[in-house]
Design a protein around this motif. Structure first.
Motif, PDB file in Angstrom:
ATOM      1  N   GLU A 179       0.848  -1.182  -0.053  1.00  0.00           N
ATOM      2  CA  GLU A 179       0.128   0.035  -0.073  1.00  0.00           C
ATOM      3  C   GLU A 179       0.818   1.152  -0.139  1.00  0.00           C
ATOM      4  N   LEU A 180       0.623   2.052  -1.160  1.00  0.00           N
ATOM      5  CA  LEU A 180       1.701   3.274  -1.226  1.00  0.00           C
ATOM      6  C   LEU A 180       0.692   4.575  -1.254  1.00  0.00           C
ATOM      7  N   ASP A 181       1.425   5.560  -0.667  1.00  0.00           N
ATOM      8  CA  ASP A 181       0.655   6.751  -0.474  1.00  0.00           C
ATOM      9  C   ASP A 181       0.969   7.914  -1.455  1.00  0.00           C
ATOM     10  N   SER A 182       1.554   7.156  -2.797  1.00  0.00           N
ATOM     11  CA  SER A 182       1.631   8.204  -3.815  1.00  0.00           C
ATOM     12  C   SER A 182       1.524   7.474  -5.174  1.00  0.00           C
ATOM     13  N   GLU A 183       0.939   8.005  -6.064  1.00  0.00           N
ATOM     14  CA  GLU A 183       0.540   7.650  -7.589  1.00  0.00           C
ATOM     15  C   GLU A 183       2.041   7.342  -8.142  1.00  0.00           C
ATOM     16  N   VAL A 231       7.879 -13.414  -8.209  1.00  0.00           N
ATOM     17  CA  VAL A 231       7.140 -12.979  -7.040  1.00  0.00           C
ATOM     18  C   VAL A 231       6.088 -12.173  -7.508  1.00  0.00           C
ATOM     19  N   THR A 232       4.752 -12.357  -7.057  1.00  0.00           N
ATOM     20  CA  THR A 232       3.558 -11.493  -7.282  1.00  0.00           C
ATOM     21  C   THR A 232       3.478 -10.324  -6.318  1.00  0.00           C
ATOM     22  N   TRP A 233       3.271  -9.114  -6.968  1.00  0.00           N
ATOM     23  CA  TRP A 233       3.098  -7.966  -6.266  1.00  0.00           C
ATOM     24  C   TRP A 233       1.579  -7.586  -6.335  1.00  0.00           C
ATOM     25  N   MET A 234       0.953  -6.889  -5.408  1.00  0.00           N
ATOM     26  CA  MET A 234      -0.387  -6.335  -5.601  1.00  0.00           C
ATOM     27  C   MET A 234      -0.200  -4.834  -5.195  1.00  0.00           C
ATOM     28  N   PHE A 235      -0.464  -3.826  -5.800  1.00  0.00           N
ATOM     29  CA  PHE A 235      -0.177  -2.672  -5.657  1.00  0.00           C
ATOM     30  C   PHE A 235      -1.455  -1.813  -5.252  1.00  0.00           C
ATOM     31  N   THR A 236      -1.492  -1.113  -4.310  1.00  0.00           N
ATOM     32  CA  THR A 236      -2.808  -0.325  -3.958  1.00  0.00           C
ATOM     33  C   THR A 236      -2.281   1.011  -3.424  1.00  0.00           C
ATOM     34  N   VAL A 237      -3.042   2.220  -4.285  1.00  0.00           N
ATOM     35  CA  VAL A 237      -2.961   3.636  -3.679  1.00  0.00           C
ATOM     36  C   VAL A 237      -4.222   4.226  -3.387  1.00  0.00           C
ATOM     37  N   ASN A 238      -4.006   4.434  -1.960  1.00  0.00           N
ATOM     38  CA  ASN A 238      -5.355   4.975  -1.532  1.00  0.00           C
ATOM     39  C   ASN A 238      -5.683   6.461  -1.512  1.00  0.00           C
ATOM     40  N   SER A 285      -9.976   2.143  -4.553  1.00  0.00           N
ATOM     41  CA  SER A 285      -8.639   2.690  -4.527  1.00  0.00           C
ATOM     42  C   SER A 285      -8.345   3.583  -5.573  1.00  0.00           C
ATOM     43  N   LYS A 286      -7.468   4.433  -5.351  1.00  0.00           N
ATOM     44  CA  LYS A 286      -6.977   5.285  -6.387  1.00  0.00           C
ATOM     45  C   LYS A 286      -6.448   4.498  -7.439  1.00  0.00           C
ATOM     46  N   LEU A 287      -5.656   3.643  -7.148  1.00  0.00           N
ATOM     47  CA  LEU A 287      -4.888   2.482  -8.210  1.00  0.00           C
ATOM     48  C   LEU A 287      -5.006   1.263  -7.503  1.00  0.00           C
ATOM     49  N   HIS A 288      -4.963   0.477  -8.376  1.00  0.00           N
ATOM     50  CA  HIS A 288      -4.668  -1.242  -7.804  1.00  0.00           C
ATOM     51  C   HIS A 288      -4.349  -1.975  -9.002  1.00  0.00           C
ATOM     52  N   VAL A 293       1.870  -8.918 -16.158  1.00  0.00           N
ATOM     53  CA  VAL A 293       0.863  -8.318 -15.521  1.00  0.00           C
ATOM     54  C   VAL A 293      -0.313  -9.219 -15.386  1.00  0.00           C
ATOM     55  N   TYR A 294      -0.876  -9.233 -14.163  1.00  0.00           N
ATOM     56  CA  TYR A 294      -2.437 -10.065 -14.027  1.00  0.00           C
ATOM     57  C   TYR A 294      -3.576  -9.054 -13.838  1.00  0.00           C
ATOM     58  N   MET A 295      -3.302  -7.812 -13.412  1.00  0.00           N
ATOM     59  CA  MET A 295      -4.205  -6.705 -13.667  1.00  0.00           C
ATOM     60  C   MET A 295      -3.529  -5.460 -13.616  1.00  0.00           C
ATOM     61  N   ASP A 296      -3.917  -4.612 -14.717  1.00  0.00           N
ATOM     62  CA  ASP A 296      -3.295  -3.304 -14.853  1.00  0.00           C
ATOM     63  C   ASP A 296      -3.386  -2.481 -13.518  1.00  0.00           C
ATOM     64  N   LEU A 297      -2.526  -1.859 -13.335  1.00  0.00           N
ATOM     65  CA  LEU A 297      -2.335  -0.750 -12.431  1.00  0.00           C
ATOM     66  C   LEU A 297      -3.362   0.315 -12.800  1.00  0.00           C
ATOM     67  N   GLN A 298      -4.456   0.435 -12.214  1.00  0.00           N
ATOM     68  CA  GLN A 298      -5.366   1.296 -12.777  1.00  0.00           C
ATOM     69  C   GLN A 298      -6.596   1.890 -11.387  1.00  0.00           C
ATOM     70  N   PRO A 299      -7.503   2.730 -11.604  1.00  0.00           N
ATOM     71  CA  PRO A 299      -8.543   3.170 -10.677  1.00  0.00           C
ATOM     72  C   PRO A 299      -9.530   2.228 -10.554  1.00  0.00           C
ATOM     73  N   THR A 300      -9.609   1.836  -9.081  1.00  0.00           N
ATOM     74  CA  THR A 300     -11.000   1.049  -8.904  1.00  0.00           C
ATOM     75  C   THR A 300     -11.786   1.500  -7.912  1.00  0.00           C
TER      76      THR A 300
END
Length: 134
Positions: free
Chosen positions: A85-89, A127-134, A115-118, A105-112
């Motif tokens: 979980e990051l605080d900056s796009e 290694v699988t990474w899940m990104f979330t920007v709130n 969250s602002k981005l996921h 890429v399993y799911m593009d980094l996009q607004p959801t």
């Protein structure tokens, strides 16, 4: 406290350097097999002395990952994902671009809706990474 521990096959140092750069992280500690005192019950081949015995990387204010090299053949990590979980796009896009290079890429980094981005990506080390920007 739960901290993901990533097991690599001779790629830990390279992977952690990329993760450190991607997240502007802090390498808290890194020990190599060659740093261990000699032990006849656990001999270390000369070719393995530069492999990572244990690494600790601080990715965010309270988020850490651990890692090491092992002798087993790791085929990806289908049962483990690291959620960041990051605080900056800007920080998210920087890390995303680096981790998707050579990965999948399993799911593009996009607004959801939550969250602002996921997004979700598997890096070139499996290694699988899940990104979330709130």
């Amino acid at each position: 406290m739960i901290r993901p521990y990533l097991m690599f096959n001779r790629e830990c140092d390279e992977a952690f350097k990329m993760y450190q750069k991607a997240f502007d992280g802090e390498m808290v500690s890194i020990q190599k097999y060659g740093d261990m005192p000699p032990n006849p019950e656990f001999p270390v081949a000369e070719s393995d002395k530069d492999l990572v015995l244990h690494a600790q990387l601080k990715l965010t204010e309270s988020g850490y990952i651990y890692g090491s090299d092992g002798s087993r053949n790791q085929q990806g990590s289908p049962k483990v994902s690291i959620s960041v979980e990051l605080d900056s796009e800007e920080r998210a896009f920087k890390a995303w671009e680096m981790l998707k290079d050579g990965g999948s890429v399993y799911m593009d980094l996009q607004p959801t809706f939550f969250s602002k981005l996921h997004g979700s990506v598997q890096d070139k080390y499996g290694v699988t990474w899940m990104f979330t920007v709130n």
